[in-house]
Design a protein around this motif. Structure first.
Motif, PDB file in Angstrom:
ATOM      1  N   UNK A 244     -57.506  -6.451 -20.960  1.00 16.65           N
ATOM      2  CA  UNK A 244     -56.670  -5.284 -21.228  1.00 16.65           C
ATOM      3  C   UNK A 244     -55.874  -4.887 -19.984  1.00 16.65           C
ATOM      4  N   UNK A 245     -56.533  -4.915 -18.832  1.00 17.26           N
ATOM      5  CA  UNK A 245     -55.838  -4.594 -17.582  1.00 17.26           C
ATOM      6  C   UNK A 245     -54.711  -5.598 -17.331  1.00 17.26           C
ATOM      7  N   UNK A 246     -54.998  -6.870 -17.539  1.00 19.12           N
ATOM      8  CA  UNK A 246     -53.980  -7.908 -17.338  1.00 19.12           C
ATOM      9  C   UNK A 246     -52.795  -7.698 -18.280  1.00 19.12           C
ATOM     10  N   UNK A 247     -53.089  -7.315 -19.521  1.00 15.86           N
ATOM     11  CA  UNK A 247     -52.029  -7.118 -20.514  1.00 15.86           C
ATOM     12  C   UNK A 247     -51.103  -5.960 -20.137  1.00 15.86           C
ATOM     13  N   UNK A 248     -51.630  -4.979 -19.389  1.00 17.22           N
ATOM     14  CA  UNK A 248     -50.821  -3.812 -19.025  1.00 17.22           C
ATOM     15  C   UNK A 248     -50.166  -3.887 -17.672  1.00 17.22           C
ATOM     16  N   UNK A 249     -50.311  -5.023 -16.993  1.00 18.49           N
ATOM     17  CA  UNK A 249     -49.883  -5.116 -15.593  1.00 18.49           C
ATOM     18  C   UNK A 249     -48.393  -4.867 -15.395  1.00 18.49           C
ATOM     19  N   UNK A 250     -47.560  -5.227 -16.380  1.00 18.88           N
ATOM     20  CA  UNK A 250     -46.108  -5.080 -16.207  1.00 18.88           C
ATOM     21  C   UNK A 250     -45.666  -3.623 -16.201  1.00 18.88           C
TER      22      UNK A 250
END
Length: 247
Positions: free
Chosen positions: A7-13
């Protein structure tokens, strides 16, 4: 904590400086690029169990703060999940209350709910069978089908609809519940203001995400800091809106 990492990776942008953080008695909010809220867990706080970098959270970026979601200090984890939610661009159909959909679809069905939501009596009146799993032992009532959260393995089998509160991400229960739900031929909904509106949850077996969008994050965070109670469109009129996203 694979789910949280993804989830954190998905929101990085959508990482951005943290504008504000409020940890209220009932809800926690973070204002970054977007606004994010979640239930506050871990209250009352044990003496000396301070939040990491307390007083300096607004000097961080939201991606840094989202890492707090991994903490076993549940106040920290609440801040982390709110920060994670602030990374998610609002998506999905607007102004749809998933509870109304659930009532409509629950006729003659076996429904299992993780977390005690409103409108339970309306669901019970139409469902064939209703079980509610509740982490707070003070809210359990076996006569009404409200049992402890340890009962998931016993009541999930044979379910038609499974509803999971998004706040279970805070106490690290969401991944377990989604794994159990995937074993059933059930329509699975992750619901509530704490829900992280990310496609990652579809990869883990969710069929619908029902959360909120903060239309006025500053106003919502002020209310979080000044009161308990529920976050809804009645107390935050014009400040939040419902969102429903299907996989």
């Amino acid at each position: 904590m694979k789910l949280i990492d993804e989830l954190i990776y998905a929101g990085r942008e959508n990482d951005s400086p943290v504008r504000d953080v409020r940890a209220g008695v009932s809800w926690t909010g973070v204002h970054g690029k977007y606004g994010g809220v979640c239930k506050t867990y871990g209250i009352p706080v044990a003496h000396g169990n301070y939040t990491k970098d307390m007083g300096e959270l607004t000097s961080k970026n939201t991606l840094e703060l989202a890492e707090y979601a991994k903490s076993w200090n549940l106040v920290e984890a609440s801040i982390g999940v709110a920060a994670l939610n602030s990374l998610m661009k609002p998506r999905g159909k607007k102004n749809i209350n998933a509870q109304d959909i659930i009532i409509e679809e629950s006729h003659h069905k076996k429904v299992v709910m993780v977390g005690k939501f409103p409108k339970i009596d309306e669901i019970r009146s139409v469902a064939r069978e209703l079980w509610i799993l509740e982490a707070n032992p003070n809210l359990t009532n076996p006569k009404e089908g409200i049992i402890t959260s340890e009962g998931a393995e016993y009541v999930f089998p044979g379910s038609d609809i499974i509803i999971i509160t998004g706040s279970t991400l805070i106490n690290k229960g969401l991944e377990r519940y989604l794994n159990l739900a995937r074993k059933e031929d059930a329509y699975t909904i992750v619901m509530g203001p704490s829900t992280t509106m990310s496609d990652v949850l579809f990869d883990y077996g969710a069929d619908m995400l029902a959360g909120v969008e903060l239309l006025d994050p500053e106003a919502v965070l002020r209310k979080i800091n000044q009161s308990g109670g529920m976050i809804n469109t009645r107390v935050c009129r014009g400040e939040i809106g419902f969102r429903v996203l299907e996989g």
